[in-house]
Design a protein around this motif. Structure first.
Motif, PDB file in Angstrom:
ATOM      1  N   GLN A   1       0.827  -1.199   0.000  1.00 22.63           N
ATOM      2  CA  GLN A   1       0.000   0.000   0.000  1.00 22.63           C
ATOM      3  C   GLN A   1       0.864   1.254   0.000  1.00 22.63           C
ATOM      4  O   GLN A   1       0.571   2.220  -0.686  1.00 22.63           O
ATOM      5  CB  GLN A   1      -0.920  -0.012   1.224  1.00 22.63           C
ATOM      6  N   ILE A   2       1.933   1.233   0.777  1.00 23.42           N
ATOM      7  CA  ILE A   2       2.818   2.380   0.834  1.00 23.42           C
ATOM      8  C   ILE A   2       3.432   2.651  -0.536  1.00 23.42           C
ATOM      9  O   ILE A   2       3.511   3.778  -0.981  1.00 23.42           O
ATOM     10  CB  ILE A   2       3.934   2.147   1.878  1.00 23.42           C
ATOM     11  N   GLU A   3       3.842   1.587  -1.242  1.00 21.65           N
ATOM     12  CA  GLU A   3       4.489   1.753  -2.536  1.00 21.65           C
ATOM     13  C   GLU A   3       3.550   2.360  -3.574  1.00 21.65           C
ATOM     14  O   GLU A   3       3.987   3.056  -4.467  1.00 21.65           O
ATOM     15  CB  GLU A   3       4.992   0.389  -3.028  1.00 21.65           C
ATOM     16  N   GLN A   4       2.251   2.089  -3.460  1.00 26.85           N
ATOM     17  CA  GLN A   4       1.316   2.496  -4.496  1.00 26.85           C
ATOM     18  C   GLN A   4       0.524   3.754  -4.155  1.00 26.85           C
ATOM     19  O   GLN A   4      -0.325   4.161  -4.922  1.00 26.85           O
ATOM     20  CB  GLN A   4       0.339   1.349  -4.765  1.00 26.85           C
ATOM     21  N   VAL A   5       0.753   4.343  -3.013  1.00 22.12           N
ATOM     22  CA  VAL A   5      -0.030   5.507  -2.603  1.00 22.12           C
ATOM     23  C   VAL A   5       0.254   6.697  -3.516  1.00 22.12           C
ATOM     24  O   VAL A   5       1.366   6.881  -3.999  1.00 22.12           O
ATOM     25  CB  VAL A   5       0.271   5.870  -1.128  1.00 22.12           C
ATOM     26  N   SER A   6      -0.785   7.482  -3.812  1.00 21.39           N
ATOM     27  CA  SER A   6      -0.615   8.665  -4.640  1.00 21.39           C
ATOM     28  C   SER A   6      -1.265   9.850  -3.936  1.00 21.39           C
ATOM     29  O   SER A   6      -1.830   9.704  -2.862  1.00 21.39           O
ATOM     30  CB  SER A   6      -1.240   8.452  -6.032  1.00 21.39           C
ATOM     31  N   THR A   7      -1.199  10.998  -4.551  1.00 19.91           N
ATOM     32  CA  THR A   7      -1.826  12.189  -3.978  1.00 19.91           C
ATOM     33  C   THR A   7      -2.759  12.812  -5.008  1.00 19.91           C
ATOM     34  O   THR A   7      -2.580  12.645  -6.212  1.00 19.91           O
ATOM     35  CB  THR A   7      -0.774  13.240  -3.546  1.00 19.91           C
ATOM     36  N   GLY A   8      -3.748  13.527  -4.510  1.00 17.57           N
ATOM     37  CA  GLY A   8      -4.671  14.230  -5.388  1.00 17.57           C
ATOM     38  C   GLY A   8      -4.191  15.650  -5.634  1.00 17.57           C
ATOM     39  O   GLY A   8      -3.052  16.017  -5.315  1.00 17.57           O
TER      40      GLY A   8
END
Length: 204
Positions: free
Chosen positions: A56-63
């Protein structure tokens, strides 16, 4: 302790027993136990929350980000912004005034009208130097609408959210909370409308 962690522990024990058996020249017992133990360890580790958390940490993005100017006098979301379209897993970020002492929780309400407290390994949103953040997960269809609701909560409400998440994790079932189940110590401070820009169903 979750079933997956128990499987992992039993797998380690089987491998240890197999190693001891091999030293005593009892390969008939050691080899099957060793193979079973390794398989259980693989299943337990790759399905446990430890590995899932890392992915999950590796794939997190921001808006998209909101520009904040002037002094901060209330808890505010900086990213994502209202009406934003986001990935399945994002980092919700915001600011808070220097004097703010309560915990901050991000909660999503999808079209099923249930409330889902969002957390990472800290459970409450991480706060430091006037900024807060928390991993936020969306699990619906492409274009599904969500309310992203920010609450400031007292210690009792914060404990309720944390224990609720732990119970859901133990049984690997996340039914959400009804409105009447929301704790009285949680005060809504901001609400945004967010949309998923891809199909997130079954991702988590």
């Amino acid at each position: 302790m979750s079933t997956k962690i128990v499987v992992l522990i039993i797998g380690v024990l089987f491998v240890l027993i197999a190693l001891l058996a091999s030293k005593k020249s009892n390969s008939k017992l050691g080899i099957p136990l060793g193979i079973l133990g390794i398989l259980m360890m693989i299943y337990g580790s790759y399905s446990s929350e430890f590995v899932n958390y890392n992915s999950q940490i590796e794939q997190v993005s921001t808006g998209k980000k909101l520009k904040i100017s002037g002094p901060v006098n209330a808890v505010k979301v900086v990213s994502p912004i209202d009406k934003d379209s986001v990935d399945c897993r994002i980092l919700t970020m915001g600011v808070y005034p220097e004097s703010h002492k309560k915990d901050i929780w991000a909660i999503i309400r999808p079209t099923d009208d249930r409330y889902y407290p969002q957390s990472d390994h800290t459970n409450t949103s991480y706060k430091r130097d006037g900024e807060w953040q928390v991993v936020t997960r969306f699990g619906g269809d492409k274009g599904e609408a969500y309310d992203l609701i920010i609450y400031e909560v007292d210690s009792t409400a914060s404990s309720f959210f944390s224990s609720t998440i732990e119970k859901w994790k133990e049984v690997d079932d996340y039914p959400g909370l009804k409105l009447e189940e929301m704790p009285t110590g949680a005060k809504e401070v901001e609400r945004l409308k967010i949309y998923t820009r891809k199909n997130c169903r079954g991702v988590f």
